[in-house]
Design an enzyme around this catalytic site. Structure first.
Site, mmCIF file in Angstrom:
data_model
loop_
_atom_site.group_PDB
_atom_site.id
_atom_site.type_symbol
_atom_site.label_atom_id
_atom_site.label_comp_id
_atom_site.label_asym_id
_atom_site.label_seq_id
_atom_site.Cartn_x
_atom_site.Cartn_y
_atom_site.Cartn_z
ATOM 1 N N SER A 87 0.881 -1.084 0.168
ATOM 2 C CA SER A 87 0.123 0.080 0.123
ATOM 3 C C SER A 87 0.797 1.243 0.075
ATOM 4 C CB SER A 87 -0.911 0.159 1.263
ATOM 5 O OG SER A 87 -1.969 -0.761 0.942
ATOM 6 N N SER A 104 -4.971 -5.308 -5.890
ATOM 7 C CA SER A 104 -4.517 -4.313 -5.137
ATOM 8 C C SER A 104 -5.207 -4.244 -3.863
ATOM 9 C CB SER A 104 -5.128 -3.052 -5.797
ATOM 10 O OG SER A 104 -6.507 -2.662 -5.491
ATOM 11 N N ASP A 105 -4.421 -3.503 -3.038
ATOM 12 C CA ASP A 105 -4.962 -3.282 -1.658
ATOM 13 C C ASP A 105 -5.919 -2.032 -1.643
ATOM 14 O OD1 ASP A 105 -5.316 -3.382 1.199
ATOM 15 O OD2 ASP A 105 -3.362 -3.484 1.822
ATOM 16 N N TRP A 106 -6.388 -1.634 -0.330
ATOM 17 C CA TRP A 106 -7.812 -0.989 -0.341
ATOM 18 C C TRP A 106 -7.675 0.406 -0.926
ATOM 19 C CZ3 TRP A 106 -12.497 -2.477 1.897
ATOM 20 C CH2 TRP A 106 -13.273 -1.407 2.243
ATOM 21 N N ALA A 107 -8.361 0.713 -1.968
ATOM 22 C CA ALA A 107 -8.498 2.043 -2.739
ATOM 23 C C ALA A 107 -7.196 2.534 -3.213
ATOM 24 C CB ALA A 107 -9.191 2.736 -1.901
#
Length: 771
Positions: free
Chosen positions: A301, A332-335
């Site tokens: 991230s 992907s990671d969060w957003a």
């Protein structure tokens, strides 16, 4: 073999997507028939070829929109019925929103738990019904491609109520017991699958070398070899030989790569890691996880050397795919794709952010709350800015994992009875908790306590389940004490159950509640010993960022008052990081480092306090003496030269027992070996005390002189044995050329001729590698 062949036939003949696959089907059936005739099972290569053919056929039928949908992952809130968040299970998903996501937008993956601010755990029955609803929607789509549902089950099925929740990874590392990691993987996978879920965002293969970092406790500690062994053991237990089995599930390696070493210690901030250090310390665990068969990775991230993880073509494609041979999904990671625009200022627009990430090598976007990625990527393909070949590449990887996981041919869900929260699983969890707890100090044999001792328990961590478990427990941050299973015991409750003496508690009902220090002083007069429970409240990720490793002043004041009473004090710490306890520990009679021992941690600690279990945990990190004393155990010579010293409060590998052990007779089978040869190390270990106990024997090496400076020592092997009083066992370890290698001047892994040392306990033996 017959069952395996029947399953393969079923998968082959039930392909509902192909119109032109008769030749492929006949070819696969012929392989199976020949296998039966020859008396052998279908090989992994043949199974892989069959899946490859299915993926190609399915991909050829997909529209651009269907392909990009597969690359899109949304949070369950996107399909959730917020108004019904406390309603019946069948009401938690909004049919219209579900149709929009899965049927219209072709979303390939959903994640997380609904819908409250805490994203709290659901009952197993609710999960099963919700997952059936999601897959029923997928079955109504044109190509009937199933959704893969992801969850952060990082120490058990964390979002399913009453699941078996193991010690966190830092504790599992302290066990130095790979069999327990394997068992944790088995039990976690079984309970995740029994819940109807298919994909576990675990395990963390970052190594924890920055103690300020709020996700340190999600790692297997600071050492590469220890993290490799524990992590791969977990993966093998979780996935077995075939993660399409009803009690297995795919894992996800987190967080590729360099995430765990931020310069300032705060989550999602820059790491400054040169390529040699990256290859020496941070890549090997991920390489091992890939070799162990993990089919997915989640992307870092933050950023390394100025390049955000989601924009790093060198890491995501050149190294991950080209060098490490990874063929699975990079999610992907969060957003974090959008953050290339909003946070990192690398992209000039959200659209450019999507282009950068996809072209760097991200296959699936955890968007998470809308369809922006889907819309923008379709536009990018239509404009020619992202080639269709890159889309096909990503979607092929996603479909392959879905086939490998058996989602196209789903097996009946495991029965809940016999597969969820079983007595055997709970017993394994309790044993893991016991082995994870480190007895760091035991002056004058203050421990174990007598059952009739009068104990004053004080401090903010002693009567909470949340401080035993930490983040990702029932809720994201793990702090909602009221949601924890009340039949589980806190440390205080477990002590009361075992004690034949008086047990008095002075503390608040929550971590932040004030503690009456004067009452502690007054009550101490009527007790034999004080158990002081200090540490941290639960947290993970950026909410866990701190400015200093020092304890809160209110805890220091409490400790000073307890010490001033003159009563013996046993310090028990709980929390995800090594907070500075030096002045307290030096005055305490006993010190127990509990970290985050999980849902059975209260009883495990009581077992150790009273001697019902002989402690055997060892530190998987160097416990700092001061806030800036964060030198790891495998320090370079310059870090211990002139005024520089390695001086932790407790070193890596430290851990006491109620018995004593001695190693002797260290030897190697050869004085000289050629490059490319193995060397065998033998050592005796003896229980020299009066109690049966377990001891982890750690084998270190040192490359005496090399073209790149080498650490003073590096762990290369370990084994845990249980010995009766007076019993001796001879252990044998084989060190391979890889164990003797390092990243050379040209950034390639090499073994240089020269002298090496092997170190076990207080003994050292040498050997020479010749050309």
């Amino acid at each position: 073999m017959q069952l395996k062949i029947s399953r393969c036939v079923s998968k082959t003949l039930n392909n509902q997507h192909a119109k032109n696959t008769k030749l492929q089907t006949l070819h696969i059936i012929l392989i199976i028939i020949l296998s039966v005739i020859s008396g052998r099972s279908v090989s992994a290569q043949e199974t892989s070829k069959a899946i490859e053919n299915k993926v190609k056929t399915l991909l050829s039928q997909m529209t651009l929109e269907e392909k990009v949908g597969q690359m899109t992952q949304v949070d369950i809130k996107v399909i959730g019925n917020i108004e019904k968040q406390h309603g019946r299970a069948e009401e938690l998903i909004d049919p219209g929103k579900l149709k929009e996501a899965v049927v219209k937008r072709h979303v390939g993956s959903i994640l997380n738990a609904p819908f409250t601010p805490n994203n709290e755990a659901l009952s197993i029955e609710t999960w099963r019904l919700m997952m059936r609803t999601v897959q029923e929607a997928a079955a109504k789509t044109r190509l009937k491609i199933p959704v893969i549902y992801g969850i952060d089950a990082i120490h058990g099925a964390t979002y399913t109520q009453n699941a078996v929740l193991f010690p966190q990874a830092i504790n599992m590392a302290a066990t130095f017991n790979a069999e327990l990691a394997f068992k944790e993987g088995e039990i976690t996978a079984r309970e995740v699958r029994a819940s109807g879920l298919q994909w576990n965002f675990s395990t963390v293969m970052d190594i924890g070398r920055q103690p300020l970092w709020p996700r340190l406790w999600e790692t297997f500690g600071e050492d590469v070899h220890l993290a490799t062994v524990m992590g791969t053991s977990y993966i093998k237990g979780h996935q077995g030989d075939d993660f399409s089995a009803a009690d297995k599930a795919p894992t996800c390696l987190k967080h590729y790569v360099g995430y765990s070493y931020p310069l300032n210690g705060k989550d999602r901030t820059p790491a400054w890691i040169g390529e040699r250090v990256l290859r020496e310390y941070f890549l090997p665990t991920f390489e091992a996880g890939i070799k162990a068969g993990s089919p997915t990775v989640m992307v870092n991230s933050a950023e390394v050397d100025g390049i955000p993880g989601h924009a790093n073509y060198q890491y995501l494609t050149t190294i991950l795919r080209g060098e490490l041979g990874f063929k699975g999904i990079a999610v992907s990671d969060w957003a974090d794709i959008e953050r290339l625009y909003t946070r990192d200022k690398m992209a000039a627009s959200p659209k450019e952010a999507v282009k950068i990430a996809v072209m760097a090598g991200v296959d699936m976007s955890m968007v998470p709350f809308d369809f922006s990625f889907y819309d923008l990527l379709i536009d990018l393909v239509k404009s020619g800015e992202v080639p269709m070949s890159r889309i096909d590449e990503a979607v092929s990887r996603i479909l392959t994992v879905k086939y490998q996981a058996g989602l196209f041919d789903p097996k009946p869900l495991l029965p809940i009875a016999g597969n969820f929260a079983t007595a055997e699983a709970i017993a394994a969890n309790r044993q893991a908790a016991r082995e994870s707890i480190v007895l760091a100090k035991n002056d004058s044999h203050i421990l174990p306590l007598k059952k009739d001792a009068n104990i004053l328990v004080a401090g903010p961590t002693a009567n909470l389940l949340s401080t035993l478990n930490g983040g990702w427990t029932v809720t994201w941050q793990g702090a909602a004490e009221e949601l924890y299973p009340q039949e589980k015991l806190t440390v205080l409750e477990a002590i009361k159950e075992k004690s034949d003496g008086k047990v008095t508690y002075v503390g608040g009902g929550s971590f932040d509640a004030p503690i009456d220090v004067q009452k502690v002083v007054d009550e101490a007069r009527n007790h034999d010993v004080i158990l002081l429970g200090l540490g941290e409240h639960p947290y993970t990720e950026t909410p866990g960022n701190i400015e200093t490793l020092n304890l809160d002043q209110v805890q220091v004041d409490l400790a000073n008052a307890a010490m001033a009473t003159g009563k013996p004090v046993i310090l028990l710490t709980l929390g995800g990081r090594p907070r500075i306890i030096t002045s307290i520990a030096e005055r305490a009679s006993g010190v127990i480092l509990g970290f985050l021992p999980g849902m059975e941690g209260g009883e495990a600690i009581a077992d150790i306090l009273y001697g019902d279990y002989n402690p055997n945990g060892k530190l998987p990190i160097s416990y700092p003496r001061n806030t800036n004393g964060i030198t790891p155990y495998d320090y370079k010579p310059i870090e211990s030269f002139e005024s520089n010293v390695y001086d932790p409060l407790y070193p890596f590998g430290h851990g006491l027992s109620y018995t004593t052990f001695e190693t002797s007779g260290l030897k190697v089978d050869k004085d000289k070996i050629n490059q490319g040869e193995n060397i065998v190390v033998n050592v005796n270990v003896k229980n020299t005390g009066a109690l049966t106990g377990k001891e982890a024997v750690l084998v270190y090496i040192n490359d005496v002189a090399a073209s790149v400076t080498r650490p003073n020592k590096q762990l290369k092997a370990f084994k845990k044995v249980e010995l009766n009083p007076g019993q001796t066992e001879t252990l044998s370890f084989t060190l391979t050329p890889h164990d003797l290698s390092f990243i050379g001047v040209d950034l390639k892994r090499i073994v240089e001729p020269g002298d090496f040392k092997v170190m076990v306990g207080n003994e050292t033996v040498g050997f020479t590698v010749t050309k």
